[in-house]
Design a protein around this motif. Structure first.
Motif, PDB file in Angstrom:
ATOM      1  N   GLY A  71       0.779  -1.229   0.000  1.00  0.00           N
ATOM      2  CA  GLY A  71       0.000   0.000   0.000  1.00  0.00           C
ATOM      3  C   GLY A  71       0.806   1.271   0.000  1.00  0.00           C
ATOM      4  O   GLY A  71       0.267   2.354   0.274  1.00  0.00           O
ATOM      5  N   LEU A  72       2.105   1.209  -0.320  1.00  0.00           N
ATOM      6  CA  LEU A  72       2.951   2.399  -0.408  1.00  0.00           C
ATOM      7  C   LEU A  72       3.005   2.884  -1.846  1.00  0.00           C
ATOM      8  O   LEU A  72       2.929   2.087  -2.785  1.00  0.00           O
ATOM      9  CB  LEU A  72       4.373   2.108   0.072  1.00  0.00           C
ATOM     10  CG  LEU A  72       4.631   2.004   1.567  1.00  0.00           C
ATOM     11  CD1 LEU A  72       4.051   0.727   2.150  1.00  0.00           C
ATOM     12  CD2 LEU A  72       6.141   2.058   1.848  1.00  0.00           C
ATOM     13  N   THR A  73       3.136   4.190  -2.023  1.00  0.00           N
ATOM     14  CA  THR A  73       3.347   4.744  -3.360  1.00  0.00           C
ATOM     15  C   THR A  73       4.515   5.712  -3.314  1.00  0.00           C
ATOM     16  O   THR A  73       4.637   6.512  -2.387  1.00  0.00           O
ATOM     17  CB  THR A  73       2.096   5.473  -3.890  1.00  0.00           C
ATOM     18  OG1 THR A  73       1.772   6.573  -3.037  1.00  0.00           O
ATOM     19  CG2 THR A  73       0.910   4.522  -3.961  1.00  0.00           C
ATOM     20  N   LEU A  74       5.360   5.613  -4.325  1.00  0.00           N
ATOM     21  CA  LEU A  74       6.515   6.507  -4.475  1.00  0.00           C
ATOM     22  C   LEU A  74       6.455   7.079  -5.880  1.00  0.00           C
ATOM     23  O   LEU A  74       6.482   6.335  -6.861  1.00  0.00           O
ATOM     24  CB  LEU A  74       7.815   5.731  -4.268  1.00  0.00           C
ATOM     25  CG  LEU A  74       9.109   6.508  -4.530  1.00  0.00           C
ATOM     26  CD1 LEU A  74       9.256   7.679  -3.567  1.00  0.00           C
ATOM     27  CD2 LEU A  74      10.317   5.577  -4.441  1.00  0.00           C
ATOM     28  N   ARG A  75       6.361   8.398  -5.982  1.00  0.00           N
ATOM     29  CA  ARG A  75       6.199   9.007  -7.294  1.00  0.00           C
ATOM     30  C   ARG A  75       7.101  10.222  -7.453  1.00  0.00           C
ATOM     31  O   ARG A  75       7.489  10.879  -6.480  1.00  0.00           O
ATOM     32  CB  ARG A  75       4.749   9.426  -7.526  1.00  0.00           C
ATOM     33  CG  ARG A  75       4.339  10.651  -6.740  1.00  0.00           C
ATOM     34  CD  ARG A  75       2.870  10.988  -6.862  1.00  0.00           C
ATOM     35  NE  ARG A  75       2.554  12.183  -6.078  1.00  0.00           N
ATOM     36  CZ  ARG A  75       1.359  12.447  -5.593  1.00  0.00           C
ATOM     37  NH1 ARG A  75       0.344  11.620  -5.799  1.00  0.00           N
ATOM     38  NH2 ARG A  75       1.155  13.559  -4.891  1.00  0.00           N
ATOM     39  N   ASP A  98       3.082  21.506  -5.587  1.00  0.00           N
ATOM     40  CA  ASP A  98       3.940  20.655  -4.766  1.00  0.00           C
ATOM     41  C   ASP A  98       4.702  19.643  -5.616  1.00  0.00           C
ATOM     42  O   ASP A  98       4.916  18.500  -5.200  1.00  0.00           O
ATOM     43  CB  ASP A  98       3.125  19.937  -3.697  1.00  0.00           C
ATOM     44  CG  ASP A  98       2.109  18.968  -4.299  1.00  0.00           C
ATOM     45  OD1 ASP A  98       1.787  19.120  -5.491  1.00  0.00           O
ATOM     46  OD2 ASP A  98       1.644  18.076  -3.575  1.00  0.00           O
ATOM     47  N   GLU A  99       5.137  20.060  -6.817  1.00  0.00           N
ATOM     48  CA  GLU A  99       5.863  19.105  -7.646  1.00  0.00           C
ATOM     49  C   GLU A  99       7.135  18.660  -6.919  1.00  0.00           C
ATOM     50  O   GLU A  99       7.735  19.400  -6.137  1.00  0.00           O
ATOM     51  CB  GLU A  99       6.193  19.692  -9.015  1.00  0.00           C
ATOM     52  CG  GLU A  99       7.206  20.801  -9.033  1.00  0.00           C
ATOM     53  CD  GLU A  99       7.549  21.229 -10.468  1.00  0.00           C
ATOM     54  OE1 GLU A  99       6.862  20.771 -11.403  1.00  0.00           O
ATOM     55  OE2 GLU A  99       8.500  22.001 -10.635  1.00  0.00           O
ATOM     56  N   GLY A 100       7.512  17.431  -7.177  1.00  0.00           N
ATOM     57  CA  GLY A 100       8.670  16.853  -6.506  1.00  0.00           C
ATOM     58  C   GLY A 100       8.449  15.363  -6.325  1.00  0.00           C
ATOM     59  O   GLY A 100       7.648  14.736  -7.019  1.00  0.00           O
ATOM     60  N   TRP A 101       9.172  14.796  -5.381  1.00  0.00           N
ATOM     61  CA  TRP A 101       9.032  13.382  -5.042  1.00  0.00           C
ATOM     62  C   TRP A 101       8.092  13.252  -3.841  1.00  0.00           C
ATOM     63  O   TRP A 101       8.164  14.049  -2.904  1.00  0.00           O
ATOM     64  CB  TRP A 101      10.380  12.776  -4.688  1.00  0.00           C
ATOM     65  CG  TRP A 101      11.267  12.540  -5.869  1.00  0.00           C
ATOM     66  CD1 TRP A 101      12.139  13.434  -6.426  1.00  0.00           C
ATOM     67  CD2 TRP A 101      11.363  11.343  -6.635  1.00  0.00           C
ATOM     68  NE1 TRP A 101      12.781  12.863  -7.500  1.00  0.00           N
ATOM     69  CE2 TRP A 101      12.324  11.569  -7.650  1.00  0.00           C
ATOM     70  CE3 TRP A 101      10.741  10.099  -6.565  1.00  0.00           C
ATOM     71  CZ2 TRP A 101      12.669  10.593  -8.579  1.00  0.00           C
ATOM     72  CZ3 TRP A 101      11.091   9.130  -7.498  1.00  0.00           C
ATOM     73  CH2 TRP A 101      12.034   9.377  -8.486  1.00  0.00           C
ATOM     74  N   HIS A 102       7.233  12.227  -3.864  1.00  0.00           N
ATOM     75  CA  HIS A 102       6.303  11.999  -2.771  1.00  0.00           C
ATOM     76  C   HIS A 102       6.241  10.510  -2.451  1.00  0.00           C
ATOM     77  O   HIS A 102       6.004   9.696  -3.353  1.00  0.00           O
ATOM     78  CB  HIS A 102       4.897  12.488  -3.127  1.00  0.00           C
ATOM     79  CG  HIS A 102       4.847  13.902  -3.605  1.00  0.00           C
ATOM     80  ND1 HIS A 102       4.668  14.226  -4.932  1.00  0.00           N
ATOM     81  CD2 HIS A 102       4.992  15.076  -2.943  1.00  0.00           C
ATOM     82  CE1 HIS A 102       4.680  15.538  -5.070  1.00  0.00           C
ATOM     83  NE2 HIS A 102       4.890  16.085  -3.889  1.00  0.00           N
ATOM     84  N   LEU A 103       6.455  10.201  -1.193  1.00  0.00           N
ATOM     85  CA  LEU A 103       6.263   8.833  -0.697  1.00  0.00           C
ATOM     86  C   LEU A 103       5.058   8.847   0.226  1.00  0.00           C
ATOM     87  O   LEU A 103       5.018   9.622   1.186  1.00  0.00           O
ATOM     88  CB  LEU A 103       7.499   8.352   0.072  1.00  0.00           C
ATOM     89  CG  LEU A 103       7.341   7.027   0.817  1.00  0.00           C
ATOM     90  CD1 LEU A 103       7.121   5.868  -0.145  1.00  0.00           C
ATOM     91  CD2 LEU A 103       8.564   6.769   1.700  1.00  0.00           C
ATOM     92  N   LYS A 104       4.072   7.992  -0.060  1.00  0.00           N
ATOM     93  CA  LYS A 104       2.870   7.934   0.766  1.00  0.00           C
ATOM     94  C   LYS A 104       2.850   6.614   1.529  1.00  0.00           C
ATOM     95  O   LYS A 104       2.912   5.536   0.928  1.00  0.00           O
ATOM     96  CB  LYS A 104       1.619   8.107  -0.082  1.00  0.00           C
ATOM     97  CG  LYS A 104       1.568   9.468  -0.781  1.00  0.00           C
ATOM     98  CD  LYS A 104       0.201   9.785  -1.343  1.00  0.00           C
ATOM     99  CE  LYS A 104       0.193  11.172  -1.998  1.00  0.00           C
ATOM    100  NZ  LYS A 104      -1.161  11.592  -2.413  1.00  0.00           N
ATOM    101  N   LEU A 105       2.760   6.751   2.853  1.00  0.00           N
ATOM    102  CA  LEU A 105       2.780   5.600   3.754  1.00  0.00           C
ATOM    103  C   LEU A 105       1.410   5.455   4.404  1.00  0.00           C
ATOM    104  O   LEU A 105       0.918   6.394   5.029  1.00  0.00           O
ATOM    105  CB  LEU A 105       3.838   5.800   4.839  1.00  0.00           C
ATOM    106  CG  LEU A 105       5.275   5.993   4.335  1.00  0.00           C
ATOM    107  CD1 LEU A 105       6.098   6.751   5.354  1.00  0.00           C
ATOM    108  CD2 LEU A 105       5.914   4.651   4.041  1.00  0.00           C
ATOM    109  N   PRO A 106       0.770   4.293   4.279  1.00  0.00           N
ATOM    110  CA  PRO A 106      -0.564   4.123   4.863  1.00  0.00           C
ATOM    111  C   PRO A 106      -0.520   4.164   6.384  1.00  0.00           C
ATOM    112  O   PRO A 106       0.378   3.606   7.012  1.00  0.00           O
ATOM    113  CB  PRO A 106      -1.000   2.748   4.351  1.00  0.00           C
ATOM    114  CG  PRO A 106       0.279   2.023   4.052  1.00  0.00           C
ATOM    115  CD  PRO A 106       1.247   3.080   3.606  1.00  0.00           C
ATOM    116  N   VAL A 107      -1.479   4.856   6.972  1.00  0.00           N
ATOM    117  CA  VAL A 107      -1.629   4.929   8.427  1.00  0.00           C
ATOM    118  C   VAL A 107      -2.867   4.147   8.852  1.00  0.00           C
ATOM    119  O   VAL A 107      -2.832   3.314   9.750  1.00  0.00           O
ATOM    120  CB  VAL A 107      -1.717   6.393   8.898  1.00  0.00           C
ATOM    121  CG1 VAL A 107      -1.969   6.464  10.405  1.00  0.00           C
ATOM    122  CG2 VAL A 107      -0.453   7.155   8.527  1.00  0.00           C
TER     123      VAL A 107
END
Length: 506
Positions: free
Chosen positions: A60-64, A71-80
């Motif tokens: 369930g993680l996403t790295l884009r 907010d352009e850039g790198w984003h890592l989303k971690l499920p809580v």
């Protein structure tokens, strides 16, 4: 430097073409929403990175890497939790930023990250405002095109993301309004998950071998898989220095080690013992900072309880100086362990064990027969240690014996808790009773450790020409507390050792 924000959002999709043609309904008047202001349209181009076997997506993680938008850039989303994620951002660059790469290391390991999916979106943004003009949430309507190799998919997605500090109940009110207009909550937790599903590339489900379903082997291996997953999931939290993360990661290592010993009739210890030793190493590396933190909190609490008349000399500054010296480098040590090849080897060893468990004959038995025997063996070990400790005179030898009894109590508790899914309330009741023993013995051991620290603080104070009186007072309080816990132990143990608790397991 990576920045973090908590996302609380809900994604929607149109249930019918007719409702899609009508578009998103006006939310003015829904709950506290007093106005909806159009913020225009922005074009977004996001490339999602993962391992070839999609290890991040599986968890369930996403790295884009995204261009376009504020907010352009790198984003890592971690499920809580469902609908809640932590987004860790980093500046735009050509390669994955090291700060984000470290946060996914427990999943990626040596597999490497590469582009997997591209999402191109046209996003129309509106702000949902309250009566004072304060931002409640951001409403986005995305026209999405997903590209994965030669496969493509397109859809319209509506997203409502709360502003900081806004009551999540607002999302329920928005959902109610949306349902009436033909929008429903999206089945996909993220755009990436939907893109993978619609291009026939969903991550493979994890399988852990443990023998036929309904056997003791299947139960034990499933429990070990849960603890492996907890260990991996806590890794980024430890790296981010989140509260209680080190403790939870160490608990996972302890539960794994305990299960290897408890279920020695199910799993071959010639295979599990080396892994257990590596888990011990990891727990020790993580524990340096955590143990000092716990000790510092205890001493600070003890100082706070003393009347001012018993505070002589610069005790608080002395304590801070002592703590700084003890914790210097301890966090670096923990992070170095997580960055080491040894740690990756340990994680790979756990995966290999779960993929091909070293099952013994006992693994084929019924959980209703195998599990109680394992729990009761651990209980008998605890009883021997408790009886032995209580037979000793007060002093260092008894302190050591009580510490060993505490570790045995923890093992019984973990064993009983691991058996709850199969044995139900009898295992739950035993775990609860033994936890009281563990807690009492834990407080006793903490007092032993605190007294050692207080002796050292008193010596430092004396060497610096300061009064050691306050440290002596705290030492006496800790000594009295330990004696009180020792007096309480027989009654607590009598309740935990009641024959009815064990009889209910059989």
């Amino acid at each position: 430097m990576a920045d973090t924000k908590r996302e609380i959002e809900r994604k929607f999709e149109f249930s019918k073409a007719k409702s899609a043609r009508r578009g998103v309904p006006d939310l003015t008047g829904t709950a506290a929403i007093a106005a909806v202001t159009d913020q225009g349209t922005v074009d977004l181009d996001a490339v999602y990175y993962d391992t070839p076997d999609q290890r991040l997506a599986a968890d369930g993680l996403t790295l884009r890497r995204r261009t376009g938008g504020a907010d352009e850039g790198w984003h890592l989303k971690l499920p809580v939790s469902p609908g809640v994620r932590d987004e860790v951002g980093a500046a735009l660059s050509d390669t994955v930023p090291p700060a984000l790469a470290s946060l996914v290391r427990s999943r990626v390991r040596d597999a490497g990250l590469g582009p997997q999916v591209r999402l191109v979106s046209s996003r129309r943004v509106s702000h949902l405002l309250d009566a004072d003009g304060a931002l409640l949430a951001e409403l986005s309507t995305d026209e999405v095109l997903a590209e994965r190799g030669d496969a493509t998919a397109g859809w319209t997605e509506v997203e409502v993301e709360l502003a900081d500090g806004v009551d999540p109940d607002l999302l329920d009110a928005v959902e109610k309004t949306f349902r009436k207009a033909g929008l429903r909550v999206s089945d996909a937790p993220s755009k990436l998950a939907r893109a993978l599903a619609e291009t026939d590339a969903e991550p493979p489900a994890r399988h852990a071998g443990g023998g036929p379903e309904g056997t003791a082997g299947a139960h034990v291996v499933a429990y070990l898989a849960e603890q492996r997953d907890a260990l991996v999931a806590q890794d980024p939290a430890v790296r981010r220095n989140l509260p209680d993360s080190v403790h939870q990661m160490r608990v996972a290592t302890r539960r794994l080690r305990s299960a290897f010993k408890t279920y020695r009739k199910v799993l071959d210890r010639e295979v599990t013992d080396p892994i257990s030793e590596e888990l011990r190493w990891l727990a020790a590396e993580l524990g340096v900072d955590r143990d000092q933190e716990v000790l510092m909190e205890r001493l600070q609490a003890q100082l706070a309880e003393l009347p001012r008349t018993l505070l002589t000399g610069p005790v608080r500054s002395r304590l801070r100086t002592w703590n700084t010296g003890r914790r210097s480098g301890s966090r670096r040590r923990a992070l170095a362990a997580l960055d080491s090849d040894r740690y990756v080897t340990l994680l790979n060893s756990l995966d290999a064990l779960l993929d091909a468990p070293p099952l013994l004959d006992g693994a084929a038995g019924s959980p209703a027969k195998v599990l109680p025997k394992a729990v009761l063996r651990d209980y008998a070990r605890l009883a021997t240690r408790i009886d032995g400790a209580l037979a000793l005179d007060a002093g260092k030898e008894r302190d050591l014996a009580l510490h060993e009894a505490r570790k045995a109590a923890k093992r019984v508790r973990y064993a009983a808790e691991s058996a709850v899914p199969e044995l139900g309330k009898p295992a739950k009741h035993l775990a609860k009773a033994v936890k009281e023993v563990q807690t009492l013995l834990g407080d006793h051991q903490d007092s032993v450790v605190a007294r050692d620290a207080l002796r050292g603080l008193a010596a430092q104070a004396a060497d610096a020409g300061e009064s050691a009186f306050t440290w002596g007072v705290l030492y006496g309080r800790e000594e009295a507390l330990a004696e009180r816990r020792e007096r309480e132990l027989p009654d607590i143990w009598a309740k935990a050792s009641a024959p009815a608790l064990r009889a209910a397991l059989r």
